[in-house]
Write a protein that holds these residues in place. Structure first.
Motif, PDB file in Angstrom:
ATOM      1  N   PRO B 107     -25.069   9.040  16.372  1.00 23.79           N
ATOM      2  CA  PRO B 107     -23.857   9.345  17.141  1.00 23.79           C
ATOM      3  C   PRO B 107     -22.586   9.176  16.306  1.00 23.79           C
ATOM      4  CG  PRO B 107     -24.988   7.403  18.019  1.00 23.79           C
ATOM      5  CD  PRO B 107     -25.870   7.972  16.981  1.00 23.79           C
ATOM      6  N   ALA B 108     -22.631   8.271  15.308  1.00 22.22           N
ATOM      7  CA  ALA B 108     -21.432   8.058  14.474  1.00 22.22           C
ATOM      8  C   ALA B 108     -21.079   9.338  13.713  1.00 22.22           C
ATOM      9  CB  ALA B 108     -21.686   6.912  13.493  1.00 22.22           C
ATOM     10  N   LEU B 109     -22.075  10.085  13.289  1.00 21.62           N
ATOM     11  CA  LEU B 109     -21.826  11.354  12.578  1.00 21.62           C
ATOM     12  C   LEU B 109     -21.137  12.347  13.514  1.00 21.62           C
ATOM     13  CD1 LEU B 109     -22.253  13.481  10.327  1.00 21.62           C
ATOM     14  CD2 LEU B 109     -24.574  13.767  11.125  1.00 21.62           C
ATOM     15  N   ILE B 110     -21.622  12.424  14.753  1.00 18.85           N
ATOM     16  CA  ILE B 110     -21.036  13.371  15.709  1.00 18.85           C
ATOM     17  C   ILE B 110     -19.601  12.951  16.059  1.00 18.85           C
ATOM     18  CG2 ILE B 110     -21.364  14.486  17.957  1.00 18.85           C
ATOM     19  CD1 ILE B 110     -23.612  15.003  15.826  1.00 18.85           C
ATOM     20  N   GLU B 111     -19.395  11.635  16.208  1.00 27.60           N
ATOM     21  CA  GLU B 111     -18.038  11.149  16.499  1.00 27.60           C
ATOM     22  C   GLU B 111     -17.098  11.489  15.347  1.00 27.60           C
ATOM     23  OE1 GLU B 111     -16.797  10.003  19.309  1.00 27.60           O
ATOM     24  OE2 GLU B 111     -18.784  10.485  20.083  1.00 27.60           O
ATOM     25  N   TYR B 112     -17.629  11.353  14.120  1.00 24.95           N
ATOM     26  CA  TYR B 112     -16.806  11.673  12.948  1.00 24.95           C
ATOM     27  C   TYR B 112     -16.421  13.160  12.960  1.00 24.95           C
ATOM     28  CZ  TYR B 112     -15.312  12.339   8.151  1.00 24.95           C
ATOM     29  OH  TYR B 112     -14.572  12.681   7.043  1.00 24.95           O
ATOM     30  N   ILE B 113     -17.390  14.019  13.261  1.00 20.85           N
ATOM     31  CA  ILE B 113     -17.112  15.463  13.283  1.00 20.85           C
ATOM     32  C   ILE B 113     -16.042  15.758  14.341  1.00 20.85           C
ATOM     33  CG2 ILE B 113     -18.104  17.718  13.874  1.00 20.85           C
ATOM     34  CD1 ILE B 113     -20.723  16.765  12.568  1.00 20.85           C
ATOM     35  N   LYS B 114     -16.195  15.122  15.521  1.00 22.27           N
ATOM     36  CA  LYS B 114     -15.210  15.356  16.588  1.00 22.27           C
ATOM     37  C   LYS B 114     -13.828  14.871  16.162  1.00 22.27           C
ATOM     38  CE  LYS B 114     -18.329  14.980  20.554  1.00 22.27           C
ATOM     39  NZ  LYS B 114     -18.875  14.022  21.522  1.00 22.27           N
ATOM     40  N   GLY B 115     -13.796  13.703  15.527  1.00 22.92           N
ATOM     41  CA  GLY B 115     -12.509  13.100  15.160  1.00 22.92           C
ATOM     42  C   GLY B 115     -11.841  13.761  13.968  1.00 22.92           C
ATOM     43  N   HIS B 116     -12.632  14.427  13.120  1.00 16.06           N
ATOM     44  CA  HIS B 116     -12.063  15.008  11.886  1.00 16.06           C
ATOM     45  C   HIS B 116     -12.225  16.516  11.844  1.00 16.06           C
ATOM     46  CE1 HIS B 116     -12.569  10.760  10.927  1.00 16.06           C
ATOM     47  NE2 HIS B 116     -11.658  10.935   9.994  1.00 16.06           N
ATOM     48  N   ARG B 117     -12.328  17.143  12.991  1.00 19.28           N
ATOM     49  CA  ARG B 117     -12.532  18.597  13.031  1.00 19.28           C
ATOM     50  C   ARG B 117     -11.435  19.349  12.296  1.00 19.28           C
ATOM     51  NH1 ARG B 117     -13.240  19.442  18.995  1.00 19.28           N
ATOM     52  NH2 ARG B 117     -13.392  21.643  18.439  1.00 19.28           N
ATOM     53  N   ASP B 118     -10.212  18.792  12.321  1.00 17.83           N
ATOM     54  CA  ASP B 118      -9.092  19.495  11.682  1.00 17.83           C
ATOM     55  C   ASP B 118      -9.061  19.295  10.165  1.00 17.83           C
ATOM     56  OD1 ASP B 118      -8.337  20.410  14.143  1.00 17.83           O
ATOM     57  OD2 ASP B 118      -7.058  18.676  14.542  1.00 17.83           O
ATOM     58  N   ASP B 119      -9.868  18.354   9.667  1.00 15.92           N
ATOM     59  CA  ASP B 119      -9.883  18.108   8.211  1.00 15.92           C
ATOM     60  C   ASP B 119     -10.731  19.136   7.467  1.00 15.92           C
ATOM     61  OD1 ASP B 119      -8.479  15.948   8.975  1.00 15.92           O
ATOM     62  OD2 ASP B 119     -10.035  14.455   8.530  1.00 15.92           O
ATOM     63  N   TYR B 120     -11.537  19.888   8.208  1.00 15.54           N
ATOM     64  CA  TYR B 120     -12.443  20.859   7.561  1.00 15.54           C
ATOM     65  C   TYR B 120     -12.208  22.250   8.142  1.00 15.54           C
ATOM     66  CZ  TYR B 120     -14.865  16.495   6.445  1.00 15.54           C
ATOM     67  OH  TYR B 120     -15.166  15.235   6.012  1.00 15.54           O
ATOM     68  N   ASP B 121     -12.384  23.255   7.282  1.00 14.91           N
ATOM     69  CA  ASP B 121     -12.249  24.635   7.776  1.00 14.91           C
ATOM     70  C   ASP B 121     -13.539  25.087   8.445  1.00 14.91           C
ATOM     71  OD1 ASP B 121      -9.551  25.541   6.782  1.00 14.91           O
ATOM     72  OD2 ASP B 121     -10.440  24.665   4.978  1.00 14.91           O
ATOM     73  N   TYR B 122     -14.674  24.717   7.833  1.00 19.08           N
ATOM     74  CA  TYR B 122     -15.967  25.113   8.421  1.00 19.08           C
ATOM     75  C   TYR B 122     -16.990  23.987   8.243  1.00 19.08           C
ATOM     76  CZ  TYR B 122     -13.940  29.718   8.573  1.00 19.08           C
ATOM     77  OH  TYR B 122     -13.099  30.760   8.848  1.00 19.08           O
ATOM     78  N   PHE B 123     -17.927  23.945   9.169  1.00 21.40           N
ATOM     79  CA  PHE B 123     -19.063  23.024   9.074  1.00 21.40           C
ATOM     80  C   PHE B 123     -20.322  23.889   8.965  1.00 21.40           C
ATOM     81  CE2 PHE B 123     -15.801  20.734  11.298  1.00 21.40           C
ATOM     82  CZ  PHE B 123     -15.919  19.417  10.886  1.00 21.40           C
ATOM     83  N   ILE B 124     -21.094  23.717   7.902  1.00 22.75           N
ATOM     84  CA  ILE B 124     -22.344  24.480   7.767  1.00 22.75           C
ATOM     85  C   ILE B 124     -23.502  23.538   8.112  1.00 22.75           C
ATOM     86  CG2 ILE B 124     -23.780  25.888   6.266  1.00 22.75           C
ATOM     87  CD1 ILE B 124     -21.359  26.591   4.636  1.00 22.75           C
ATOM     88  N   PHE B 125     -24.186  23.811   9.214  1.00 24.37           N
ATOM     89  CA  PHE B 125     -25.275  22.953   9.682  1.00 24.37           C
ATOM     90  C   PHE B 125     -26.612  23.491   9.178  1.00 24.37           C
ATOM     91  CE2 PHE B 125     -21.841  22.236  12.620  1.00 24.37           C
ATOM     92  CZ  PHE B 125     -21.883  20.875  12.845  1.00 24.37           C
ATOM     93  N   PHE B 126     -27.434  22.612   8.658  1.00 26.87           N
ATOM     94  CA  PHE B 126     -28.769  22.994   8.194  1.00 26.87           C
ATOM     95  C   PHE B 126     -29.822  22.448   9.153  1.00 26.87           C
ATOM     96  CE2 PHE B 126     -28.560  24.960   3.970  1.00 26.87           C
ATOM     97  CZ  PHE B 126     -27.197  24.874   3.764  1.00 26.87           C
ATOM     98  N   SER B 127     -30.828  23.251   9.489  1.00 26.81           N
ATOM     99  CA  SER B 127     -31.957  22.897  10.369  1.00 26.81           C
ATOM    100  C   SER B 127     -31.498  22.747  11.808  1.00 26.81           C
ATOM    101  CB  SER B 127     -32.651  21.604   9.933  1.00 26.81           C
ATOM    102  OG  SER B 127     -33.233  21.798   8.695  1.00 26.81           O
ATOM    103  N   TYR B 128     -31.790  23.765  12.585  1.00 26.99           N
ATOM    104  CA  TYR B 128     -31.326  23.790  13.974  1.00 26.99           C
ATOM    105  C   TYR B 128     -31.956  22.710  14.835  1.00 26.99           C
ATOM    106  CZ  TYR B 128     -35.828  25.449  15.614  1.00 26.99           C
ATOM    107  OH  TYR B 128     -37.150  25.505  15.940  1.00 26.99           O
ATOM    108  N   ARG B 129     -33.130  22.205  14.436  1.00 27.51           N
ATOM    109  CA  ARG B 129     -33.962  21.471  15.383  1.00 27.51           C
ATOM    110  C   ARG B 129     -33.646  19.984  15.469  1.00 27.51           C
ATOM    111  NH1 ARG B 129     -39.922  21.825  14.051  1.00 27.51           N
ATOM    112  NH2 ARG B 129     -40.019  19.928  15.245  1.00 27.51           N
TER     113      ARG B 129
END
Lengths: 199, 390
Positions: B107-129
């Motif tokens: 959950p800490a990773l997801i919280e980080y993504i939510k909190g820092h969404r503006d710091d990155y232009d794109y997020f490339i996710f690997f492995s959908y599952r």
């Protein structure tokens, strides 16, 4: 088309154009060839009978041949007994068996080498992790020892201070008792003086 | 431009799968824009137990930010939930519970993504599952690209993923078969994407003789590279190969390279070599009669591409649509679906050196046209630029 290839003489050859190999075409030919064959024999067919090591004969059941034939066979076997080792050597695929065994052993040896190396790596990893943890535990232990020493000194000082305080408390209580008595005496004196007739 | 690569594990010790794919792409794209990897502390993909230190480190010049796995996977509990969702009627809550049990629960990773969404232009996710992709894409759908690395297994049919496949800004597929499968499952043709895959760097020259002398090999051999596992089709490969030898008397050997979690039958012509270094691996590939790829489920087989990069043909399991499609498109290998086809295909490859050479050369051309790093980098840049333009 350049030339044709075939694995089994009775099969339709697979034609391959080496200048423009087409895998789909090759696979289609392979499937057609398989389909044209009669049903393959079951994979679980019995293995070929192995020669009996006691007699050097195939271990298949003896055909019905009557008592005379068995007697003749017995005599023949008795006659052949001195040369049985040589016959066995000639019949059994000793060299092939030996090569095969050596290969199996070599394979097992390679697996053992790999597993030993892996085991060593794992042991080394576990050792380094353990030593790292032990180092951390030693540090913690040293800190705990120092804390215990400090607590001991603190307890000692507290006992000394409490003893001192108790003595001081006793002294103060005595002083209070003396002052109370002085106060009572002074009260009595005050009342006696008040009773004296004024001039 | 700053791009985050989000993946379940990341490290030099991980030498296969989507994780290696992600590392190679991140290392190649850092020349074009700022790159950062967001991942977990896990090394072991079965338990996801925390291994790496938390926080920011650098791996081969790429900044890597690691987040703790809150709870390792409990295989027994995971198995029970999996049994429920694959074989019984269930709802979305059950699927989400399965996702949480599958992990890696970060959950800490997801919280980080939510909190820092503006710091990155794109997020490339690997492995959908995995957990990180599902919740990560749901957190930043407008900035996410998905490299699904999907195989045709029962997980793809779960309802939560049908929804997920409609959410990212773009897809980076590994093969046309993967794209067709996901399109058919999720009806998500409207989401842009391209078939990209991953590159590989083959050495300029390999020395087959060195491999042969190092491992005492003589004669023709088939090479298998990868985890030796029933799920990878290895048990069937052993059965087919040993039956082929019994029936044809062929002296060919099967050389197995990689970690094993399957008992290898004791046979003099099944040679297990364990892990090999890169040089040894490419030497082995260069000298092999063919690479054999028995896996039923692949989204992109990197070792197949490596075999073609070395100009060697492939004998692949045709029940895997991706491998079959690659063989047909490249004309670089044969495939089999039954033992009879295996026997015919292997027989042809062993008997016909010219066919091996032509198939290998076709494979090499296919590799050079589609899987060199320059091609892969350009495809990624084109996708990102088209999103920026849109």
């Amino acid at each position: 088309m350049n030339d044709g290839k075939t694995n089994q003489p009775e099969d339709k050859p697979i034609r391959i154009d080496y200048d423009r190999v087409d895998v789909a075409d090759i696979m289609a030919q392979v499937r057609a060839r398989i389909a044209a064959r009669p049903a393959p024999p079951a994979e679980t067919e019995a293995p070929a009978p192995r020669p009996d090591l006691q007699t050097g004969q195939p271990a298949s059941p003896a055909p019905d041949g009557g008592e005379g034939r068995s007697r003749a066979k017995g005599r023949l076997l008795k006659l052949m007994k001195p040369v049985t080792p040589l016959i066995k050597l000639a019949i059994l695929p000793v060299n092939e068996e030996l090569v095969r065994t050596v290969r199996v052993l070599d394979h097992a040896n390679k697996q053992l080498d790999y597993l030993t190396a892996k085991f060593d790596r794992d042991i080394h990893r576990v050792e380094s992790q353990l030593s790292e943890r032990l180092g951390r535990i030693d540090t913690q232990l040293a800190i705990t020892k120092e804390n215990v020493k400090l607590l001991h000194a603190l307890s000692h000082n507290l006992v000394v201070e409490l003893t001192k305080l108790k003595i001081e408390h006793e002294a103060l209580r005595n002083k209070v008792r003396v002052l109370e008595k002085d106060f009572e005496t002074l009260g009595r004196r005050e009342r006696a003086l008040e009773k004296r007739p004024r001039r | 431009m700053k791009v985050a690569f989000v993946v379940q594990r990341y490290g030099l010790e991980i030498n296969g799968g989507a994780e290696l794919h992600c590392r190679w792409v991140a290392e190649h794209l850092r020349r074009y824009f700022e790159v950062e990897v967001l991942t977990t502390r896990a090394l072991d993909y079965v338990t996801w137990r925390n291994h790496y230190p938390e926080g920011l480190t650098t791996v081969n010049g790429v900044p890597v930010r690691r987040f703790p796995v809150k709870r390792p996977r409990n295989p027994e509990r995971f198995g029970r939930v999996q049994e429920l969702i694959f074989h019984h009627e269930h709802g979305e809550e059950d699927e989400l519970r399965w996702l949480e049990e599958e992990g890696p629960l970060t959950p800490a990773l997801i919280e980080y993504i939510k909190g820092h969404r503006d710091d990155y232009d794109y997020f490339i996710f690997f492995s959908y599952r995995y957990y990180h992709s599902y919740w990560g894409i749901n957190a930043v759908p407008e900035k996410s690209l998905l490299v699904p690395t999907a195989e045709r297994d029962p997980v793809t049919t779960l309802g939560i993923f049908r929804e997920l496949f409609r959410k990212p800004r773009a897809f980076v597929y590994n093969s046309p078969e993967e794209r067709a499968m996901i399109n058919a499952l999720a009806q998500n043709e409207a989401v842009p994407g391209d078939v990209v895959g991953v590159g590989t760097e083959a050495p300029a020259a390999a020395v087959p003789g060195r491999f042969r002398s190092r491992h005492g090999l003589e004669g023709d051999y088939l090479l298998y590279l990868g985890r030796i596992d029933e799920n990878k089709g290895c048990r069937q490969l052993f059965d087919h190969f040993l039956r082929f030898k019994r029936e044809t008397g062929s002296p060919a050997k099967l050389v197995l390279v990689g970690a094993t979690i399957l008992r290898i039958p004791a046979h003099p012509d099944l040679l297990y070599l364990g892990f090999l270094g890169e040089e040894d691996k490419f030497d082995g590939l260069a000298g092999a009669a063919a690479l054999v790829m028995p896996s039923f489920y692949e989204s992109l087989s990197m070792v197949t591409l490596e075999a073609w990069a070395m100009g060697r043909p492939v004998l692949a399991n045709g029940q895997c649509e991706v491998l079959k499609g690659q063989c047909l498109r490249s004309n670089g290998g044969l495939f089999y679906e039954t033992y009879e086809e295996f026997k015919e295909g292997l027989g042809l490859l062993l008997a016909d050196a010219r066919l091996r050479e032509v198939l290998g050369a076709n494979g090499r051309r296919y590799f050079e046209a589609n899987y060199t790093w320059a091609t892969i980098e350009n495809k990624y840049l084109a996708i990102l630029n088209s999103l920026r333009g849109a």
